[in-house]
Design an enzyme around this catalytic site. Sequence first.
Site, PDB file in Angstrom:
ATOM      1  N   GLU A 231      45.740  22.023 -41.129  1.00 12.50           N
ATOM      2  CA  GLU A 231      47.085  22.551 -40.789  1.00 12.50           C
ATOM      3  C   GLU A 231      47.099  23.668 -41.744  1.00 12.50           C
ATOM      4  O   GLU A 231      46.566  24.071 -42.744  1.00 12.50           O
ATOM      5  CB  GLU A 231      48.177  21.477 -41.098  1.00 12.50           C
ATOM      6  CG  GLU A 231      48.305  21.134 -42.541  1.00 12.50           C
ATOM      7  CD  GLU A 231      49.482  19.962 -42.656  1.00 12.50           C
ATOM      8  OE1 GLU A 231      49.476  19.366 -41.864  1.00 12.50           O
ATOM      9  OE2 GLU A 231      49.932  19.851 -43.898  1.00 12.50           O
ATOM     10  N   HIS A 273      55.105  18.839 -42.941  1.00 12.40           N
ATOM     11  CA  HIS A 273      54.535  18.148 -44.094  1.00 12.40           C
ATOM     12  C   HIS A 273      55.060  19.273 -45.310  1.00 12.40           C
ATOM     13  O   HIS A 273      55.290  20.543 -45.195  1.00 12.40           O
ATOM     14  CB  HIS A 273      53.010  18.249 -44.168  1.00 12.40           C
ATOM     15  CG  HIS A 273      52.408  17.022 -43.294  1.00 12.40           C
ATOM     16  ND1 HIS A 273      51.447  16.838 -42.753  1.00 12.40           N
ATOM     17  CD2 HIS A 273      52.965  15.884 -42.977  1.00 12.40           C
ATOM     18  CE1 HIS A 273      51.152  16.095 -41.973  1.00 12.40           C
ATOM     19  NE2 HIS A 273      52.030  15.352 -42.103  1.00 12.40           N
TER      20      HIS A 273
END
Length: 603
Positions: A231, A273
Amino acid sequence: MQTYELFSKNTEAFIYNLKAAPIQRMLDFDFICKRSKPSVAAVIQPGGDGYHKAFFGTSEVLIPIYSTIAKAALAHPNADVMVNFASFRSAYPSSKEALETKTIRTVAIIAEGMPEREVRQLVVLAQKNKKMIIGPATVGGITAGAFRIGNTAGTIENIISCKLYRPGHVGFVSKSGGLTNEMCNVIGRTTDGVYEAIAIGGDRYPGSTMLEHMLRFEQNPEIKMIVGLGELGGDEEYAIIDAKKKNLLKKPIVMWVAGTCAKMFPGEVQFGHAGAKTGKQTESADAKNKALRESGIIVPNSFEDFDKTIATTFQSLNLPAINEPEVPRLPLDYDAAVKKAMIRKPTNFISSISDDRKDEPYYAGIPMSKLIEEDYSVGDVISLLWFKKKLPKYATKFIETCIIIAADHGPAVSGAHNAIVAARAGKDTVSSLCSGLLTIGPRFGGAIDDAARYFKDGCDKGMSAEQFVDDMKKKGILIPGIGHRIKSAKNPDKRVELLKEYAKKNFPSHKYLDYALAVEQVTLKKADNLILNVDGCIGVLFVDLFDSCSEFSKEEVSEMVELGYLNGVFVLARSIGLMGHVFDQKRLKQPLYRHPWDDILFL
């Protein structure tokens, strides 16, 4: 077990902080994988001990609970994994202790939001002790056909559809727990399945890196291909690129970095996140995907092509097909089966007076809020819970009057005496109360039902007071509700006088009271203390209340008398006084009571 393996079919784990649902999901996975014994060795619950009951297939098993990690490790030396469900506030000390425990090799920290300084300290400790940390902020990990951490890979239906009940040949690693569940499904559809899948966690400083797990996958001969999902944010993927360039990763790797949509936003973007946010250009998803591709790692053109790229890469390996084992059928839990309308069963209990299944309790169909808002009295509540209807105000006021009158009769009566003796013996409030209540019977407070029963029967049959007294004498039955050890016609019981006055003023009729008073006139001719006592008065007045308020049928009145409703009034009322005596003795710090010798006749 090899050093590159975290879990096997013999792995046993500790669960730190009792979490029933994840434990059951782990045991369900064990069952469909045909493990010989449950993977959960014990639960560690600070300050607790005992056993946790769970299902292992169709059988129930008891999982021991220990108060400390040390006690659990001593009792279960083969357990080498700890799944830590402690909150982010307390995850550090428990994880630290686990990493310092010789027999524990792997610690999975589920909590999200641990302080970064604490995580870094744990990482240093893990590296020093050659331990592995998964997390924090993780769903965990899974080794297909062998071991599962908590809720990894989702529902048992998803696990079966992903073929996780047996090992495949693909190793997968990601930061995201949710996407790990999804990618297990993708890999299950496009390859022969996952061998091991790890979600390292979405916090900025995870306890282990994607590269560490990829290097393990590289060493594992059963894993033929690696899939990774990164990511945007951070430089995790560049460590993988460096390892690839150094030829440390030789197996085919298919990888994608999520977050390419970030370029559509005008400024810095924070995704789900803690570590997934745009920063430097090199931390963007596009830059990382480009660098991965240039290093020789297989990168699809978009996430939509991820599954196709995985399928193509796997097909090029030309691996033999896996013979699918038969998957044991997992029994449905009762609640799940009911929701799916698959079973029905008769109830064991019936309740017609109250219901607590909604947002608030209901008494005889009336919500608690209404009872408070409309100022319902204790008598009103008793009428709802005992008689299942709201009685007229004079009726509920009478109930309250009876409770006041019967609440206490001093410390000398048998019930109070027993409660006092028990309290002075150091017994708790409930035990002392029960000691007093257990004296209630035909000779003390328990004559209300019998008085109501016999007086009602005589009156209903049209017997005269003289006939009633003679009939009871012939039967050898002392008339319940008649007679008092202290009070007499010349020294009447004030409680009885108050009850009679209230009934004559408020009841529509009081024929049973009149009948009992007529019987009293007959018995007084025999002795001055054979008066209508408080038990008898309460008994006949309740029958008058039931009979005259038009709320009950004759059958209902008879049933209530037979079921012991009226003695219940005395028990309820006298409990107030008995507890008062108990509190009084404890407050006064009275010593153990011993009855004096001079009050005992020794034969």
